[in-house]
Design an enzyme around this catalytic site. Structure first.
Site, PDB file in Angstrom:
ATOM      1  N   ASN A 187       0.149   5.329 -12.918  1.00  0.00           N
ATOM      2  CA  ASN A 187      -0.177   5.911 -11.620  1.00  0.00           C
ATOM      3  C   ASN A 187      -1.405   6.815 -11.671  1.00  0.00           C
ATOM      4  OD1 ASN A 187       1.905   4.571 -10.361  1.00  0.00           O
ATOM      5  ND2 ASN A 187       3.338   6.278 -10.496  1.00  0.00           N
TER       6      ASN A 187
ATOM      7  N   ARG B 197       5.204   2.321   3.853  1.00  0.00           N
ATOM      8  CA  ARG B 197       4.261   3.195   3.160  1.00  0.00           C
ATOM      9  C   ARG B 197       2.933   3.135   3.920  1.00  0.00           C
ATOM     10  NH1 ARG B 197       5.240   1.529  -3.157  1.00  0.00           N
ATOM     11  NH2 ARG B 197       4.316   3.530  -3.588  1.00  0.00           N
TER      12      ARG B 197
END
Length: 434
Positions: free
Chosen positions: A23, A121
């Protein structure tokens, strides 16, 4: 497709080393587009998501090389402004290309990323932020079109319904570093991965103040230069091993487990009575005795709260911890797709809105064929299988390969009975595809 065959109940002993943070790597890969000079990114895990991102960057015109499996060399001397749907659809995180393209080329056309199995999202905060930088933003035919010829620094508030947006913060941050004037981002995400991106941008010549806080101040510069940068270790991978150590008969040391990035998890493990010690050099040793912990309640929140990416794994731990615990998901309220599969293994979990009510028990779970629905659900099911009595087959582990490098090999080195096989090697009466 591959599957995992796991025989549970084996003790875990030894040391395991965490890989680089996926990430953190994704926006850092995107940030290489901010300069025409060469950027060398080190400590990159060998994961499908990062190979996808490299492919997209190469499609944009960058030269992408891989001197070894954990190092990438990217030179974006001549790039285009358009990221097409056929590439972006493969990975939602590729939307973080929007900020660098806007900053470098003053225009961008990036496909909307599409849906996600763990729930909505939206990128509305990304687009709001670009508008606050005086960009012309238009969404049509499935693409975000941005004209940034008149862009200038501005005041951007990125707080949303479920807290700060990590990818949105990365996008606006990267757009701002080459935008004239001063940009102030309030309610910025302060996850370690955002801090890592800031440090990488600083090494390229960006001017950023407030790193690690919810308020970032960026002074736009005319040009950034190349850099060599080492990505941080993956706190979610580290947390997954620590949870495994707590729930199993284990004595393991996790290298690359930095306590300052894992404070919320360590607090809950301590509250549950887990036996761990923090050592120098980013090492945590944990010893587990199954069935001896106490239940804890958990609410996921943006950093420094309990990370949503460890919620599924913690649900598994609570399923084998005697007593009642409640796990509430405040970041992605629908992120409980692992629960039906844990129920197949004997877990007593009920979903009530955005909470899971877990009635933990001392008896081990039972091995069963299960299906992974997403990245963290995969890890949770594997932890459940390691603690279960009997044999478990975990299907669709391509989700796992998005975020855990050599997971089965690292577990094997600790003593786990885990084997990666082809789908066709799974007994037909157990396979969902049989």
């Amino acid at each position: 497709m591959d599957v995992f065959k796991i025989n549970g109940g084996r003790p875990l002993r030894g040391e395991v080393t965490v890989s680089g943070a996926k990430n953190a790597c994704l926006p850092i890969f995107a940030a290489t587009l901010l300069t025409g000079e060469t950027c060398v990114i080190e400590n990159v895990p060998n994961l499908s998501d990062l190979r996808f991102m490299a492919e997209i960057i190469e499609n944009l015109g960058a030269k992408v090389e891989r001197p070894d499996k954990n190092t990438w060399r990217i030179t974006a001397a001549d790039i285009t402004h358009r990221a097409p749907y056929e590439l972006v659809r493969r990975m939602r995180a590729s939307v973080c290309l929007l900020g660098p393209l806007v900053a470098r080329l003053k225009k961008a056309e990036v496909s909307l990323p599409g849906g996600c199995v763990i729930g909505p999202r939206p990128i509305d905060l990304h687009l709001k932020g670009l508008s606050k930088l005086n960009c012309d933003v238009d969404v049509r035919a499935g693409y975000v079109h941005v004209n940034a010829k008149r862009a200038r620094g501005g005041h951007v508030f990125l707080g949303g319904r479920h807290g700060s947006t990590v990818t949105g913060t990365a996008n606006i941050l990267m757009a701002a570093v080459l935008t004239p004037g001063i940009t102030r981002i309030e309610s910025a995400a302060c996850e370690p991965e955002v801090v890592d991106l800031c440090k990488m941008l600083l090494s390229m010549g960006a001017k950023i103040k407030g790193v690690g806080s919810h308020c970032l101040t960026i002074e736009g510069v005319d040009k950034l230069h190349g850099t060599t940068y080492r990505v941080i270790d993956d706190r979610i991978e580290a947390g997954t091993y620590l949870i495994a150590g707590a729930m199993l008969d284990a004595d393991i040391t996790v290298n690359g487990a930095h306590a300052e990035d894992l404070s919320a998890l360590l607090d809950k493990l301590e509250e549950a009575g887990a036996n761990f010690s923090i050592e120098l050099g980013g090492r945590i040793r944990i010893k587990g005795t199954p069935g001896t912990l106490s239940p804890v309640d958990i609410i996921t929140l943006p950093h420094p709260g309990f990370p949503t990416d460890l919620q599924a794994q913690m649900s598994t731990l609570m399923a084998v911890t005697p007593g009642l615990s409640i796990i509430t998901e405040r970041v992605y309220p629908n992120r409980f797709m692992h629960v039906p599969e844990l129920q197949r293994m004997g877990a007593d979990i009920a979903i009530e809105g955005a909470s899971a009510i877990v009635k933990g028990r001392r008896n081990p779970l039972s091995g069963a064929p299960v299906m992974a629905s997403d990245l963290r659900a995969s890890a949770a099911l594997i932890l459940a299988a390691l603690s279960a009595h009997g044999e478990t087959w975990v299907q669709r582990i391509y989700h796992l390969d998005r975020g855990y490098e050599s997971f089965e090999k690292k577990l094997q080195a600790l003593g786990a009975d885990v084997e990666r096989l082809k789908q066709e090697e799974m007994p037909k009466d157990l396979s969902a595809d049989g």
